[in-house]
Scaffold this motif. Structure first.
Motif, mmCIF file in Angstrom:
data_model
loop_
_atom_site.group_PDB
_atom_site.id
_atom_site.type_symbol
_atom_site.label_atom_id
_atom_site.label_comp_id
_atom_site.label_asym_id
_atom_site.label_seq_id
_atom_site.Cartn_x
_atom_site.Cartn_y
_atom_site.Cartn_z
ATOM 1 N N TYR A 116 -7.351 -2.048 7.754
ATOM 2 C CA TYR A 116 -6.956 -1.247 8.636
ATOM 3 C C TYR A 116 -5.282 -1.262 9.067
ATOM 4 C CZ TYR A 116 -11.531 0.300 10.198
ATOM 5 O OH TYR A 116 -12.738 1.043 10.436
ATOM 6 N N PRO A 117 -4.807 -2.545 9.362
ATOM 7 C CA PRO A 117 -3.331 -2.493 9.640
ATOM 8 C C PRO A 117 -2.550 -2.016 8.354
ATOM 9 C CG PRO A 117 -4.429 -4.706 10.372
ATOM 10 C CD PRO A 117 -5.568 -3.978 9.521
ATOM 11 N N ILE A 118 -3.057 -2.351 7.123
ATOM 12 C CA ILE A 118 -2.201 -1.911 5.979
ATOM 13 C C ILE A 118 -2.607 -0.104 5.880
ATOM 14 C CG2 ILE A 118 -2.011 -1.563 3.408
ATOM 15 C CD1 ILE A 118 -3.231 -4.528 3.708
ATOM 16 N N ARG A 119 -3.413 0.241 6.083
ATOM 17 C CA ARG A 119 -3.814 1.734 5.899
ATOM 18 C C ARG A 119 -3.190 2.524 7.237
ATOM 19 N NH1 ARG A 119 -8.915 1.238 4.047
ATOM 20 N NH2 ARG A 119 -9.820 1.140 6.087
ATOM 21 N N TYR A 120 -3.105 2.044 8.329
ATOM 22 C CA TYR A 120 -2.987 2.737 9.584
ATOM 23 C C TYR A 120 -1.532 2.263 10.291
ATOM 24 C CZ TYR A 120 -7.421 4.658 8.703
ATOM 25 O OH TYR A 120 -8.345 5.050 8.015
ATOM 26 N N MET A 121 -0.874 1.141 9.646
ATOM 27 C CA MET A 121 0.228 0.914 10.355
ATOM 28 C C MET A 121 1.388 0.781 9.003
ATOM 29 S SD MET A 121 -0.869 -1.894 13.042
ATOM 30 C CE MET A 121 1.184 -2.553 13.539
ATOM 31 N N ILE A 122 1.166 -0.222 8.224
ATOM 32 C CA ILE A 122 2.164 -0.429 7.158
ATOM 33 C C ILE A 122 2.505 0.784 6.283
ATOM 34 C CG2 ILE A 122 2.805 -1.676 5.081
ATOM 35 C CD1 ILE A 122 1.279 -4.077 6.434
ATOM 36 N N LEU A 123 1.209 1.506 5.715
ATOM 37 C CA LEU A 123 1.405 2.741 4.884
ATOM 38 C C LEU A 123 2.016 3.759 5.589
ATOM 39 C CD1 LEU A 123 0.890 3.821 2.193
ATOM 40 C CD2 LEU A 123 -1.154 4.363 2.898
ATOM 41 N N PRO A 124 1.793 4.093 6.977
ATOM 42 C CA PRO A 124 2.353 5.133 7.310
ATOM 43 C C PRO A 124 3.909 4.659 7.858
ATOM 44 C CG PRO A 124 0.251 4.881 8.638
ATOM 45 C CD PRO A 124 0.626 3.755 7.469
ATOM 46 N N PHE A 125 4.133 3.585 8.138
ATOM 47 C CA PHE A 125 5.439 3.076 8.540
ATOM 48 C C PHE A 125 6.419 3.445 7.015
ATOM 49 C CE2 PHE A 125 8.995 0.090 7.951
ATOM 50 C CZ PHE A 125 9.582 0.204 9.431
ATOM 51 N N LEU A 126 5.786 2.744 5.941
ATOM 52 C CA LEU A 126 6.441 2.958 4.870
ATOM 53 C C LEU A 126 6.791 4.235 4.287
ATOM 54 C CD1 LEU A 126 5.237 -0.129 2.774
ATOM 55 C CD2 LEU A 126 7.257 -0.082 3.926
ATOM 56 N N SER A 127 5.747 5.356 4.581
ATOM 57 C CA SER A 127 5.635 6.503 3.986
ATOM 58 C C SER A 127 6.841 7.021 4.815
ATOM 59 C CB SER A 127 4.366 7.204 4.189
ATOM 60 O OG SER A 127 3.453 6.508 3.587
ATOM 61 N N VAL A 128 6.857 7.056 6.322
ATOM 62 C CA VAL A 128 7.769 7.719 6.996
ATOM 63 C C VAL A 128 9.275 7.153 6.808
ATOM 64 C CG1 VAL A 128 8.541 7.916 9.503
ATOM 65 C CG2 VAL A 128 6.037 8.517 8.955
ATOM 66 N N PHE A 129 9.380 5.827 6.707
ATOM 67 C CA PHE A 129 10.536 5.413 6.353
ATOM 68 C C PHE A 129 10.992 5.808 4.933
ATOM 69 C CE2 PHE A 129 13.818 2.362 4.606
ATOM 70 C CZ PHE A 129 14.473 2.083 5.818
ATOM 71 N N PHE A 130 10.601 5.636 3.934
ATOM 72 C CA PHE A 130 11.153 6.163 2.812
ATOM 73 C C PHE A 130 11.009 7.710 2.142
ATOM 74 C CE2 PHE A 130 10.096 1.622 2.047
ATOM 75 C CZ PHE A 130 11.376 1.233 1.320
ATOM 76 N N LEU A 131 9.991 8.269 2.713
ATOM 77 C CA LEU A 131 9.564 9.809 2.221
ATOM 78 C C LEU A 131 10.109 10.611 3.221
ATOM 79 C CD1 LEU A 131 6.329 9.322 0.355
ATOM 80 C CD2 LEU A 131 8.758 9.198 -0.571
ATOM 81 N N THR A 132 10.368 10.344 4.445
ATOM 82 C CA THR A 132 10.561 11.012 5.808
ATOM 83 C C THR A 132 9.553 12.076 5.999
ATOM 84 O OG1 THR A 132 12.033 12.673 4.554
ATOM 85 C CG2 THR A 132 12.988 10.283 5.511
#
Length: 182
Positions: free
Chosen positions: A67-83
């Motif tokens: 859950y933390p990978i799917r709903y915290m880390i992945l969204p954070f990285l997605s928003v940071f890198f892909l905007t």
């Protein structure tokens, strides 16, 4: 005649105010956003897109631990890198049952990191800028607020992801049982 002249002055004044604001943006936030976007693109090239993609694949695994990978880390990285709006494309690694919850998490996270990473959603930076102006005018520390906003955003997107995943599971079961009944 005087009223017409006053109206004309007001009309031109409106555009002058807009032009002054535009000059402020061109000499302020626009160069900052360009430099940040260049940095992020360079960082992606250094890390390698394949390594970033592996996080998405790990987030697709079953179990509470993901859950933390799917709903915290992945969204954070997605928003940071892909905007915004490209961040939502990282959901392609997830099974269909997780995609609505990932989208909810990612779309909910395009605002919280703006105070520290304005490149993530430059179209909405003006919202943060308005809040920041009021906070600074009140004499508070803007950096502390930005950090808190970012961290609370992570907690909120985790909760939203879990809740949306549950709602999606319930709705999917209802849809299947309705199809079976008809």
């Amino acid at each position: 005649m005087q009223a017409l002249a006053t109206a004309a002055e007001w009309f031109i004044g409106l555009f002058k105010a807009g032009a002054d604001n535009f000059v402020g943006l061109v000499t302020g936030i626009v160069p900052l956003l360009i430099v940040l976007m260049t940095f992020v693109n360079a960082l992606i090239a250094l890390i390698g897109p394949d390594k970033i993609d592996k996080v998405g694949e790990a987030a697709a695994k079953e179990g509470l631990i993901y859950y933390p990978i799917r709903y915290m880390i992945l969204p954070f990285l997605s928003v940071f890198f892909l905007t915004n709006p490209m961040a939502y494309t990282m959901g392609r690694f997830l099974p269909e049952k997780y995609k609505p919850a990932f989208y909810d998490s990612a779309v909910s996270y395009v605002h919280p990191p703006l105070g520290i990473f304005p490149h993530v959603n430059p179209g909405e930076y003006f919202v943060w800028g308005g809040i920041a102006a009021g906070v600074e005018q009140a004499g508070y520390n803007l950096s502390a607020l930005a950090i808190r906003y970012l961290l609370i955003g992570l907690v909120v997107i985790l909760i939203r992801g879990i809740v949306t995943e549950r709602i999606t599971a319930i709705m999917s079961k209802r849809a299947v049982s309705t199809e079976a009944a008809s």
